[in-house]
Design a protein around this motif. Structure first.
Motif, short mmCIF file in Angstrom:
data_model
loop_
_atom_site.label_atom_id
_atom_site.label_comp_id
_atom_site.label_asym_id
_atom_site.label_seq_id
_atom_site.Cartn_x
_atom_site.Cartn_y
_atom_site.Cartn_z
N THR A 78 -0.20 -12.51 -8.98
CA THR A 78 0.38 -11.63 -7.97
C THR A 78 -0.21 -10.23 -8.07
OG1 THR A 78 2.43 -12.89 -8.21
CG2 THR A 78 2.55 -10.87 -6.94
N ILE A 79 -0.46 -9.78 -9.31
CA ILE A 79 -1.09 -8.47 -9.50
C ILE A 79 -2.48 -8.45 -8.87
CG2 ILE A 79 -2.01 -6.87 -11.23
CD1 ILE A 79 0.28 -7.70 -13.08
N GLN A 80 -3.23 -9.53 -9.07
CA GLN A 80 -4.57 -9.61 -8.48
C GLN A 80 -4.50 -9.65 -6.96
OE1 GLN A 80 -7.29 -9.13 -9.87
NE2 GLN A 80 -7.21 -9.73 -12.01
N LYS A 81 -3.48 -10.29 -6.44
CA LYS A 81 -3.28 -10.32 -4.98
C LYS A 81 -3.02 -8.91 -4.46
CE LYS A 81 -0.44 -12.47 -1.37
NZ LYS A 81 0.70 -13.39 -1.10
N LEU A 82 -2.18 -8.17 -5.17
CA LEU A 82 -1.90 -6.78 -4.78
C LEU A 82 -3.17 -5.94 -4.88
CD1 LEU A 82 -0.02 -4.45 -4.05
CD2 LEU A 82 0.69 -4.33 -6.44
N ARG A 83 -3.95 -6.16 -5.90
CA ARG A 83 -5.22 -5.45 -6.07
C ARG A 83 -6.14 -5.71 -4.89
NH1 ARG A 83 -10.31 -6.57 -8.23
NH2 ARG A 83 -11.19 -4.97 -9.61
N PHE A 84 -6.20 -6.97 -4.43
CA PHE A 84 -7.04 -7.33 -3.29
C PHE A 84 -6.57 -6.61 -2.02
CE2 PHE A 84 -7.78 -10.04 0.42
CZ PHE A 84 -9.16 -10.18 0.37
N VAL A 85 -5.26 -6.59 -1.80
CA VAL A 85 -4.71 -5.93 -0.61
C VAL A 85 -5.07 -4.45 -0.60
CG1 VAL A 85 -2.57 -5.25 0.54
CG2 VAL A 85 -2.83 -7.58 -0.32
N VAL A 86 -4.94 -3.81 -1.76
CA VAL A 86 -5.25 -2.37 -1.86
C VAL A 86 -6.73 -2.12 -1.61
CG1 VAL A 86 -5.28 -0.38 -3.41
CG2 VAL A 86 -3.33 -1.93 -3.42
N ASN A 87 -7.60 -2.95 -2.19
CA ASN A 87 -9.04 -2.76 -2.03
C ASN A 87 -9.50 -3.01 -0.59
OD1 ASN A 87 -9.87 -1.90 -4.55
ND2 ASN A 87 -10.26 -3.96 -5.32
N GLN A 88 -8.77 -3.86 0.15
CA GLN A 88 -9.14 -4.14 1.53
C GLN A 88 -8.55 -3.11 2.50
OE1 GLN A 88 -11.33 -6.57 2.54
NE2 GLN A 88 -11.62 -6.68 0.33
N GLU A 89 -7.88 -2.11 1.94
CA GLU A 89 -7.27 -1.04 2.72
C GLU A 89 -6.29 -1.58 3.76
OE1 GLU A 89 -10.19 1.54 4.42
OE2 GLU A 89 -10.74 2.41 2.51
N GLU A 90 -5.69 -2.70 3.42
CA GLU A 90 -4.64 -3.20 4.30
C GLU A 90 -3.39 -2.33 4.14
OE1 GLU A 90 -3.91 -7.32 3.73
OE2 GLU A 90 -6.03 -7.86 3.69
N LYS A 91 -2.56 -2.31 5.17
CA LYS A 91 -1.36 -1.50 5.10
C LYS A 91 -0.46 -2.02 3.99
CE LYS A 91 2.30 0.46 7.96
NZ LYS A 91 2.93 0.48 9.31
N LEU A 92 -0.18 -1.16 3.03
CA LEU A 92 0.57 -1.57 1.84
C LEU A 92 2.02 -1.15 1.94
CD1 LEU A 92 0.57 -2.80 -1.00
CD2 LEU A 92 -0.03 -0.54 -1.89
N ASN A 93 2.91 -2.13 1.78
CA ASN A 93 4.35 -1.86 1.76
C ASN A 93 4.91 -2.49 0.49
OD1 ASN A 93 7.05 -1.39 2.22
ND2 ASN A 93 7.25 -2.99 3.79
N LEU A 94 5.13 -1.69 -0.53
CA LEU A 94 5.59 -2.21 -1.82
C LEU A 94 7.05 -2.66 -1.78
CD1 LEU A 94 3.84 0.22 -4.35
CD2 LEU A 94 3.24 -2.13 -3.75
N ASP A 95 7.74 -2.40 -0.65
CA ASP A 95 9.11 -2.90 -0.50
C ASP A 95 9.13 -4.33 0.05
OD1 ASP A 95 10.32 -0.58 -1.43
OD2 ASP A 95 10.24 0.38 0.54
N ASP A 96 7.93 -4.85 0.38
CA ASP A 96 7.83 -6.23 0.86
C ASP A 96 8.30 -7.19 -0.23
OD1 ASP A 96 6.37 -8.90 1.38
OD2 ASP A 96 6.06 -7.79 3.25
N SER A 97 8.86 -8.32 0.19
CA SER A 97 9.45 -9.28 -0.76
C SER A 97 8.43 -9.85 -1.73
CB SER A 97 10.13 -10.43 0.00
OG SER A 97 9.20 -11.10 0.83
#
Length: 450
Positions: free
Chosen positions: A299-318
């Motif tokens: 899951t951490i690597q998935k979050l890392r990928f989202v951040v690197n792709q500059e996708e809109k990040l919402n850490l309150d997401d489930s």
């Protein structure tokens, strides 16, 4: 003349060693690399030389815990193992008075770790035990090794690291990736021969080495043609800057220099750092073992990928509801900085400052060094330590004291550019520096003069 030729043929049949010698003479007249390789291997076949066992570089007892198998997280269970280190792999045996004989028992197979392409690093945050380092293999297996004896664990760390550094990193460890790249570049002529070559390098395919005697000049021409095509393909590839300008490759957040991330975002503190801190302070201040407990790596690597792709990040997401995933990603961000938050050129100065006996003088020396840091480093450090101070304030609930936070963040935030034999001593100073900056935050980052 016929009688003489017949006698020569008979002598060759009666003297097989003479025939083998003739084959070797023909090989010696060849000039190609592959013919020379065939010569050495055919000599092994003809002389029936036994294959030597790998040389044992180091062996002994250590505590071992396997925490991931093929990328899948495992429950951490420490056990004592007899570890045998060779030039390419490590073997874990069950504790035994005669571990070397364990392999002779019917059906017993030691757990093997291929060190080719592996990564080794100190990971004090993975355990409450001291002197813990982690080995991660290319297949996704993760092992923790530990000993309470400082010089012993340091000796093991350097021995394993040296073994990893000596191993080839391009051909032996990434043969499948090479095949994939060859296919993508339309250079497929040599794929079958590459597969054959990789099989022939294994003992079970040794019989096929005889066919190497029949190599001709056409094989060399095929290889040269493939090399030429690869060179042309590489020369035609667009540059990284061009791909970035076209939007095909975006600037990475993880693994980039701190000042570059800040310049890209037009700020002095990375946006991701602020988002993580905000999420932790919203729902993680009172979580037991916050920052010490590891989150799910996938899951951490998935979050890392989202951040690197500059996708809109919402850490309150489930999908990010586990706060340990957020803290794990934040620690990973700082750990993957090419130059740590405390720049390399300041490391020895901070170590000398923390050695000062007088507390007031020590605080003043650390404050002076902090003021000299580049603006992105200073501002990010101030925001991070202010946050960690709030974590420590909830020690009675989350059980994370300034000392615990120092152990977790010390090696992550500051480290020497080159590892030396004083690693254990450096780790102690790293922890003390972080602990001091937390306990004396207002004096170090405040504007008042001491």
């Amino acid at each position: 003349m016929e009688r003489s030729a017949t006698s020569d043929m008979a002598s060759e049949k009666s003297n097989p060693s003479h025939s083998t010698g003739a084959v070797q003479m023909r090989i010696k007249n060849a000039n190609s690399h592959h013919d020379r390789l065939s010569q050495s291997k055919s000599m092994i076949l003809s002389e029936n030389v036994k294959v030597l066992e790998p040389v044992v570089e180091k062996e002994g007892y250590l505590l071992k815990a396997k925490i991931a198998d093929g990328g899948k997280k495992l429950r951490k269970n420490w056990s004592t193992s007899w570890i045998v280190l060779t030039s390419r792999k490590m073997e874990f045996y069950k504790e035994s008075k005669q571990p070397a004989l364990a392999n002779l028992k019917p059906g017993y197979k030691p757990e093997c770790v291929d060190l080719c392409g592996a990564h080794i690093e100190w990971t004090p945050e993975k355990s409450s035990r001291k002197n813990v380092f982690q080995i991660t293999t290319v297949s996704g297996n993760e092992f923790l090794l530990q000993s309470d004896i400082d010089f012993l664990i340091l000796d093991w760390f350097h021995a394993i690291k040296n073994a990893i550094d000596r191993l080839p990193k391009e051909r032996s460890c990434t043969s499948r990736n090479l095949e994939f790249k060859l296919r993508r570049s339309s250079s497929t002529e040599l794929l079958n021969s590459l597969d054959t070559e990789s099989k022939e390098s294994k003992p079970e395919h040794r019989k096929s080495l005889i066919f190497r005697l029949n190599y001709s000049a056409s094989d060399s021409n095929d290889r040269n043609r493939v090399k030429s095509r690869l060179k042309k393909f590489i020369s035609r590839r667009p540059s990284l800057k061009t791909l970035q300008e076209k939007g095909l490759i975006k600037d990475q957040i993880f693994g980039s220099h701190l000042h570059l991330v800040c310049e890209h975002e037009n700020s002095t503190v990375p946006r991701f750092v602020r988002q993580c801190i905000k999420a932790v302070e919203k729902r993680g201040l009172e979580v037991d073992g916050i920052y010490r407990v590891s989150g799910n790596l996938a899951t951490i690597q998935k979050l890392r990928f989202v951040v690197n792709q500059e996708e809109k990040l919402n850490l309150d997401d489930s999908q990010w509801e586990d706060i340990h995933v957020v803290t794990g990603a934040l620690k990973m961000f700082f750990r993957e900085l090419p130059e740590p938050l405390f720049p390399y050129c300041f490391f020895e100065q901070f170590v000398e400052a923390i050695k000062i006996q007088d507390n007031a003088t020590r605080i003043k020396a650390v404050k002076t060094l902090v003021k000299k840091l580049p603006r992105p480093n200073y501002d990010t450090m101030e925001v991070l330590f202010e946050h960690l101070k709030k974590i420590a304030a909830k020690e009675s609930v989350n059980l994370m004291s300034t000392q615990s936070l120092g152990i977790v963040f010390g090696p992550t935030l500051l480290r020497p550019e080159k590892e030396t034999g004083n690693m254990a001593v450096h780790m102690l100073y790293q922890n003390q520096i972080v602990e001091l900056m937390l306990s004396e935050y207002s004096k170090i980052f405040g504007s008042e003069e001491d």
